[in-house]
Write a protein that holds these residues in place. Structure first.
Motif, PDB file in Angstrom:
ATOM      1  N   TYR A  48       0.830  -1.205   0.000  1.00 55.76           N
ATOM      2  CA  TYR A  48       0.000   0.000   0.000  1.00 55.76           C
ATOM      3  C   TYR A  48       0.866   1.258   0.000  1.00 55.76           C
ATOM      4  O   TYR A  48       0.680   2.153  -0.831  1.00 55.76           O
ATOM      5  CB  TYR A  48      -0.934   0.004   1.218  1.00 55.76           C
ATOM      6  CG  TYR A  48      -1.795   1.241   1.318  1.00 55.76           C
ATOM      7  CD1 TYR A  48      -2.935   1.365   0.545  1.00 55.76           C
ATOM      8  CD2 TYR A  48      -1.457   2.289   2.175  1.00 55.76           C
ATOM      9  CE1 TYR A  48      -3.736   2.499   0.620  1.00 55.76           C
ATOM     10  CE2 TYR A  48      -2.251   3.423   2.258  1.00 55.76           C
ATOM     11  CZ  TYR A  48      -3.380   3.519   1.477  1.00 55.76           C
ATOM     12  OH  TYR A  48      -4.159   4.652   1.546  1.00 55.76           O
ATOM     13  N   PHE A  55       2.204   6.543  -6.744  1.00 59.43           N
ATOM     14  CA  PHE A  55       1.120   7.418  -7.200  1.00 59.43           C
ATOM     15  C   PHE A  55       1.525   8.881  -7.028  1.00 59.43           C
ATOM     16  O   PHE A  55       1.365   9.691  -7.945  1.00 59.43           O
ATOM     17  CB  PHE A  55      -0.158   7.126  -6.411  1.00 59.43           C
ATOM     18  CG  PHE A  55      -1.242   8.132  -6.617  1.00 59.43           C
ATOM     19  CD1 PHE A  55      -2.043   8.092  -7.747  1.00 59.43           C
ATOM     20  CD2 PHE A  55      -1.463   9.153  -5.695  1.00 59.43           C
ATOM     21  CE1 PHE A  55      -3.036   9.032  -7.960  1.00 59.43           C
ATOM     22  CE2 PHE A  55      -2.456  10.092  -5.893  1.00 59.43           C
ATOM     23  CZ  PHE A  55      -3.246  10.030  -7.032  1.00 59.43           C
ATOM     24  N   ASP A 102      -1.881   8.436 -16.659  1.00 48.49           N
ATOM     25  CA  ASP A 102      -2.263   7.033 -16.851  1.00 48.49           C
ATOM     26  C   ASP A 102      -1.542   6.140 -15.846  1.00 48.49           C
ATOM     27  O   ASP A 102      -2.125   5.214 -15.281  1.00 48.49           O
ATOM     28  CB  ASP A 102      -1.940   6.571 -18.274  1.00 48.49           C
ATOM     29  CG  ASP A 102      -2.911   7.094 -19.309  1.00 48.49           C
ATOM     30  OD1 ASP A 102      -4.007   7.554 -18.931  1.00 48.49           O
ATOM     31  OD2 ASP A 102      -2.556   7.045 -20.509  1.00 48.49           O
ATOM     32  N   GLU A 103      -0.263   6.429 -15.617  1.00 47.90           N
ATOM     33  CA  GLU A 103       0.524   5.669 -14.655  1.00 47.90           C
ATOM     34  C   GLU A 103      -0.041   5.864 -13.243  1.00 47.90           C
ATOM     35  O   GLU A 103      -0.188   4.901 -12.480  1.00 47.90           O
ATOM     36  CB  GLU A 103       1.974   6.148 -14.716  1.00 47.90           C
ATOM     37  CG  GLU A 103       2.953   5.331 -13.939  1.00 47.90           C
ATOM     38  CD  GLU A 103       4.369   5.861 -14.109  1.00 47.90           C
ATOM     39  OE1 GLU A 103       5.084   5.904 -13.092  1.00 47.90           O
ATOM     40  OE2 GLU A 103       4.750   6.233 -15.232  1.00 47.90           O
ATOM     41  N   ASN A 105      -3.067   6.606 -12.462  1.00 43.61           N
ATOM     42  CA  ASN A 105      -4.346   5.903 -12.431  1.00 43.61           C
ATOM     43  C   ASN A 105      -4.135   4.415 -12.149  1.00 43.61           C
ATOM     44  O   ASN A 105      -4.885   3.802 -11.374  1.00 43.61           O
ATOM     45  CB  ASN A 105      -5.088   6.111 -13.746  1.00 43.61           C
ATOM     46  CG  ASN A 105      -6.494   5.584 -13.714  1.00 43.61           C
ATOM     47  OD1 ASN A 105      -7.145   5.558 -12.680  1.00 43.61           O
ATOM     48  ND2 ASN A 105      -6.984   5.162 -14.861  1.00 43.61           N
ATOM     49  N   SER A 106      -3.111   3.852 -12.730  1.00 42.25           N
ATOM     50  CA  SER A 106      -2.795   2.444 -12.493  1.00 42.25           C
ATOM     51  C   SER A 106      -2.436   2.207 -11.022  1.00 42.25           C
ATOM     52  O   SER A 106      -2.897   1.241 -10.406  1.00 42.25           O
ATOM     53  CB  SER A 106      -1.636   2.028 -13.399  1.00 42.25           C
ATOM     54  OG  SER A 106      -1.199   0.739 -13.083  1.00 42.25           O
ATOM     55  N   TYR A 107      -1.624   3.101 -10.458  1.00 46.77           N
ATOM     56  CA  TYR A 107      -1.265   2.979  -9.041  1.00 46.77           C
ATOM     57  C   TYR A 107      -2.492   3.169  -8.149  1.00 46.77           C
ATOM     58  O   TYR A 107      -2.627   2.508  -7.123  1.00 46.77           O
ATOM     59  CB  TYR A 107      -0.170   3.968  -8.653  1.00 46.77           C
ATOM     60  CG  TYR A 107       1.168   3.636  -9.256  1.00 46.77           C
ATOM     61  CD1 TYR A 107       1.782   2.408  -9.014  1.00 46.77           C
ATOM     62  CD2 TYR A 107       1.824   4.540 -10.074  1.00 46.77           C
ATOM     63  CE1 TYR A 107       3.010   2.094  -9.571  1.00 46.77           C
ATOM     64  CE2 TYR A 107       3.057   4.240 -10.637  1.00 46.77           C
ATOM     65  CZ  TYR A 107       3.646   3.015 -10.379  1.00 46.77           C
ATOM     66  OH  TYR A 107       4.852   2.712 -10.931  1.00 46.77           O
ATOM     67  N   LEU A 108      -3.379   4.058  -8.541  1.00 43.00           N
ATOM     68  CA  LEU A 108      -4.596   4.284  -7.750  1.00 43.00           C
ATOM     69  C   LEU A 108      -5.477   3.038  -7.746  1.00 43.00           C
ATOM     70  O   LEU A 108      -6.058   2.690  -6.715  1.00 43.00           O
ATOM     71  CB  LEU A 108      -5.347   5.501  -8.294  1.00 43.00           C
ATOM     72  CG  LEU A 108      -6.429   6.085  -7.413  1.00 43.00           C
ATOM     73  CD1 LEU A 108      -5.881   6.452  -6.037  1.00 43.00           C
ATOM     74  CD2 LEU A 108      -7.025   7.321  -8.071  1.00 43.00           C
ATOM     75  N   ARG A 109      -5.557   2.357  -8.874  1.00 41.78           N
ATOM     76  CA  ARG A 109      -6.313   1.099  -8.922  1.00 41.78           C
ATOM     77  C   ARG A 109      -5.696   0.071  -7.976  1.00 41.78           C
ATOM     78  O   ARG A 109      -6.413  -0.662  -7.282  1.00 41.78           O
ATOM     79  CB  ARG A 109      -6.355   0.551 -10.350  1.00 41.78           C
ATOM     80  CG  ARG A 109      -7.437   1.172 -11.204  1.00 41.78           C
ATOM     81  CD  ARG A 109      -7.655   0.370 -12.471  1.00 41.78           C
ATOM     82  NE  ARG A 109      -6.491   0.405 -13.329  1.00 41.78           N
ATOM     83  CZ  ARG A 109      -6.317   1.242 -14.339  1.00 41.78           C
ATOM     84  NH1 ARG A 109      -7.247   2.108 -14.629  1.00 41.78           N
ATOM     85  NH2 ARG A 109      -5.218   1.215 -15.059  1.00 41.78           N
ATOM     86  N   THR A 110      -4.366   0.030  -7.929  1.00 41.49           N
ATOM     87  CA  THR A 110      -3.683  -0.887  -7.011  1.00 41.49           C
ATOM     88  C   THR A 110      -4.016  -0.532  -5.570  1.00 41.49           C
ATOM     89  O   THR A 110      -4.308  -1.409  -4.755  1.00 41.49           O
ATOM     90  CB  THR A 110      -2.155  -0.830  -7.232  1.00 41.49           C
ATOM     91  OG1 THR A 110      -1.867  -1.228  -8.569  1.00 41.49           O
ATOM     92  CG2 THR A 110      -1.421  -1.724  -6.253  1.00 41.49           C
ATOM     93  N   VAL A 112      -6.659   1.051  -4.352  1.00 41.55           N
ATOM     94  CA  VAL A 112      -8.046   0.707  -4.038  1.00 41.55           C
ATOM     95  C   VAL A 112      -8.205  -0.795  -3.859  1.00 41.55           C
ATOM     96  O   VAL A 112      -8.945  -1.248  -2.982  1.00 41.55           O
ATOM     97  CB  VAL A 112      -8.986   1.259  -5.138  1.00 41.55           C
ATOM     98  CG1 VAL A 112     -10.396   0.713  -4.985  1.00 41.55           C
ATOM     99  CG2 VAL A 112      -9.010   2.779  -5.098  1.00 41.55           C
ATOM    100  N   SER A 113      -7.478  -1.571  -4.651  1.00 42.15           N
ATOM    101  CA  SER A 113      -7.602  -3.029  -4.544  1.00 42.15           C
ATOM    102  C   SER A 113      -7.056  -3.561  -3.215  1.00 42.15           C
ATOM    103  O   SER A 113      -7.396  -4.667  -2.807  1.00 42.15           O
ATOM    104  CB  SER A 113      -6.874  -3.719  -5.706  1.00 42.15           C
ATOM    105  OG  SER A 113      -5.471  -3.638  -5.535  1.00 42.15           O
TER     106      SER A 113
END
Length: 120
Positions: A48, A55, A102-103, A105-110, A112-113
């Motif tokens: 995290y 991010f 975009d990068e 956004n990818s970290y943000l998805r990680t 949240v997961s």
């Protein structure tokens, strides 16, 4: 006929919080608050914090590039014939800012997961 199109960095800067408004203002600080971190599985805390740091770096890069795009990016002004877009903006600061977003956004998805689904 020749069309002149000016891409602006203001919309990008507003959205990522660089101007003090937009949905991402202060998000990095909010992600590190105790109440938010407490929702992460203790076994995933290292992942995290790593994702939050990545991010933050990507957003900082996007802020810097979007600022530069507004100040000195001559590629942000495009002239092209109607119906025939120019591809010269591929390496512009604004395009690089888009890639950094975009990068992020990818970290943000990680991030949240990694929140636990427990409502306890």
């Amino acid at each position: 006929s020749v069309i002149s199109c000016k891409k602006t960095n203001r919309i990008v800067r507003d959205y990522i919080g660089a101007t003090g408004k937009g949905p991402l203002v202060g998000l990095e600080k909010r992600l590190l608050k105790t109440g938010v971190v407490g929702r992460v599985d203790p076994d995933s805390l290292d992942d995290y914090f790593s994702a939050v740091d990545s991010f933050s770096q990507a957003i900082s890069r996007a802020k810097s590039l979007s600022y530069t795009a507004g100040m000195a990016d001559f590629d942000s002004v495009n002239n092209f014939e109607r119906g025939n877009e120019s591809a010269s903006g591929e390496s512009s600061n604004l395009e690089q800012a888009r890639k950094a977003i975009d990068e992020a956004n990818s970290y943000l998805r990680t991030i949240v997961s990694l929140f636990s689904s427990d409502d306890s």
